[in-house]
Scaffold this motif. Structure first.
Motif, mmCIF file in Angstrom:
data_model
loop_
_atom_site.group_PDB
_atom_site.id
_atom_site.type_symbol
_atom_site.label_atom_id
_atom_site.label_comp_id
_atom_site.label_asym_id
_atom_site.label_seq_id
_atom_site.Cartn_x
_atom_site.Cartn_y
_atom_site.Cartn_z
ATOM 1 N N TYR A 156 15.128 17.330 -68.165
ATOM 2 C CA TYR A 156 15.202 18.398 -67.168
ATOM 3 C C TYR A 156 15.903 17.962 -65.886
ATOM 4 C CZ TYR A 156 11.882 20.616 -70.272
ATOM 5 O OH TYR A 156 11.284 21.167 -71.369
ATOM 6 N N GLY A 157 16.735 16.947 -65.995
ATOM 7 C CA GLY A 157 17.429 16.414 -64.824
ATOM 8 C C GLY A 157 18.275 17.448 -64.101
ATOM 9 N N ASP A 158 18.983 18.282 -64.841
ATOM 10 C CA ASP A 158 19.832 19.307 -64.217
ATOM 11 C C ASP A 158 18.998 20.314 -63.431
ATOM 12 O OD1 ASP A 158 22.087 18.124 -65.285
ATOM 13 O OD2 ASP A 158 22.199 19.498 -66.994
ATOM 14 N N GLU A 159 17.879 20.736 -64.010
ATOM 15 C CA GLU A 159 17.012 21.701 -63.338
ATOM 16 C C GLU A 159 16.391 21.094 -62.076
ATOM 17 O OE1 GLU A 159 17.041 21.065 -66.567
ATOM 18 O OE2 GLU A 159 17.206 22.976 -67.624
ATOM 19 N N ILE A 160 15.947 19.842 -62.184
ATOM 20 C CA ILE A 160 15.350 19.168 -61.029
ATOM 21 C C ILE A 160 16.397 18.984 -59.946
ATOM 22 C CG2 ILE A 160 14.310 17.007 -60.223
ATOM 23 C CD1 ILE A 160 12.999 16.831 -63.038
ATOM 24 N N GLU A 161 17.594 18.579 -60.329
ATOM 25 C CA GLU A 161 18.665 18.409 -59.345
ATOM 26 C C GLU A 161 18.982 19.732 -58.653
ATOM 27 O OE1 GLU A 161 23.303 16.998 -59.033
ATOM 28 O OE2 GLU A 161 22.063 16.137 -60.615
ATOM 29 N N THR A 162 18.996 20.826 -59.400
ATOM 30 C CA THR A 162 19.236 22.142 -58.809
ATOM 31 C C THR A 162 18.152 22.478 -57.791
ATOM 32 O OG1 THR A 162 20.370 22.932 -60.786
ATOM 33 C CG2 THR A 162 19.473 24.605 -59.316
ATOM 34 N N LEU A 163 16.886 22.233 -58.147
ATOM 35 C CA LEU A 163 15.786 22.489 -57.212
ATOM 36 C C LEU A 163 15.918 21.642 -55.948
ATOM 37 C CD1 LEU A 163 12.773 22.656 -59.669
ATOM 38 C CD2 LEU A 163 13.666 24.520 -58.287
ATOM 39 N N LEU A 164 16.256 20.367 -56.121
ATOM 40 C CA LEU A 164 16.404 19.484 -54.966
ATOM 41 C C LEU A 164 17.569 19.928 -54.078
ATOM 42 C CD1 LEU A 164 15.762 16.012 -56.652
ATOM 43 C CD2 LEU A 164 14.192 17.327 -55.205
ATOM 44 N N ARG A 165 18.668 20.332 -54.698
ATOM 45 C CA ARG A 165 19.806 20.834 -53.915
ATOM 46 C C ARG A 165 19.431 22.096 -53.138
ATOM 47 N NH1 ARG A 165 24.591 18.321 -54.816
ATOM 48 N NH2 ARG A 165 24.760 17.052 -56.691
ATOM 49 N N MET A 166 18.641 22.964 -53.753
ATOM 50 C CA MET A 166 18.192 24.172 -53.066
ATOM 51 C C MET A 166 17.327 23.818 -51.857
ATOM 52 S SD MET A 166 17.400 26.663 -56.322
ATOM 53 C CE MET A 166 16.647 27.927 -55.323
ATOM 54 N N LEU A 167 16.475 22.829 -52.016
ATOM 55 C CA LEU A 167 15.660 22.375 -50.890
ATOM 56 C C LEU A 167 16.540 21.854 -49.769
ATOM 57 C CD1 LEU A 167 12.769 20.531 -52.757
ATOM 58 C CD2 LEU A 167 12.616 22.686 -51.510
ATOM 59 N N ILE A 168 17.551 21.058 -50.122
ATOM 60 C CA ILE A 168 18.458 20.485 -49.120
ATOM 61 C C ILE A 168 19.214 21.588 -48.394
ATOM 62 C CG2 ILE A 168 20.529 19.059 -48.823
ATOM 63 C CD1 ILE A 168 19.437 17.371 -51.245
ATOM 64 N N ILE A 169 19.771 22.529 -49.144
ATOM 65 C CA ILE A 169 20.535 23.629 -48.553
ATOM 66 C C ILE A 169 19.676 24.422 -47.565
ATOM 67 C CG2 ILE A 169 21.577 25.883 -49.079
ATOM 68 C CD1 ILE A 169 22.658 24.542 -51.684
ATOM 69 N N ASN A 170 18.403 24.580 -47.898
ATOM 70 C CA ASN A 170 17.495 25.351 -47.056
ATOM 71 C C ASN A 170 16.788 24.510 -45.999
ATOM 72 O OD1 ASN A 170 17.549 28.198 -48.098
ATOM 73 N ND2 ASN A 170 17.226 27.076 -49.992
ATOM 74 N N GLY A 171 17.207 23.254 -45.863
ATOM 75 C CA GLY A 171 16.642 22.396 -44.827
ATOM 76 C C GLY A 171 15.195 22.019 -45.052
ATOM 77 N N LYS A 172 14.764 22.004 -46.305
ATOM 78 C CA LYS A 172 13.383 21.662 -46.638
ATOM 79 C C LYS A 172 13.313 20.235 -47.148
ATOM 80 C CE LYS A 172 12.111 25.898 -45.917
ATOM 81 N NZ LYS A 172 11.362 26.267 -44.739
#
Length: 80
Positions: free
Chosen positions: A30-46
């Motif tokens: 699930y590396g791609d899904e986890i990376e997507t979630l982490l990128r979303m957190l970064i983009i949103n400043g979380k």
């Protein structure tokens, strides 16, 4: 095996099994899904919470989220 749970509005968070919301995720699958979630957190400043209670849990024996997820988060450019 990497253990984390996604809680709406909270980012990556792992809750105790008795709380009824656990998701076991293998980073290799699930590396791609986890990376997507982490990128979303970064983009949103979380950020993410690094919980060390897993270190005293003999089943996990690592922080929550796992070291591999923390390393991936750092590799995506976040200062921890």
């Amino acid at each position: 095996m990497d253990v984390f749970a996604v809680s709406l509005g909270k980012g990556l968070k792992m809750n105790k099994p008795k709380a009824g919301f656990n998701v076991a995720v293998d980073l290799r699958h699930y590396g791609d899904e986890i990376e997507t979630l982490l990128r979303m957190l970064i983009i949103n400043g979380k950020g993410i919470e690094i919980n060390c209670s897993g270190l005293r849990n003999t089943l996990l024996n690592e922080p929550i989220p796992s070291v591999s997820i923390i390393v991936l988060y750092r590799e995506l450019g976040v200062n921890i």
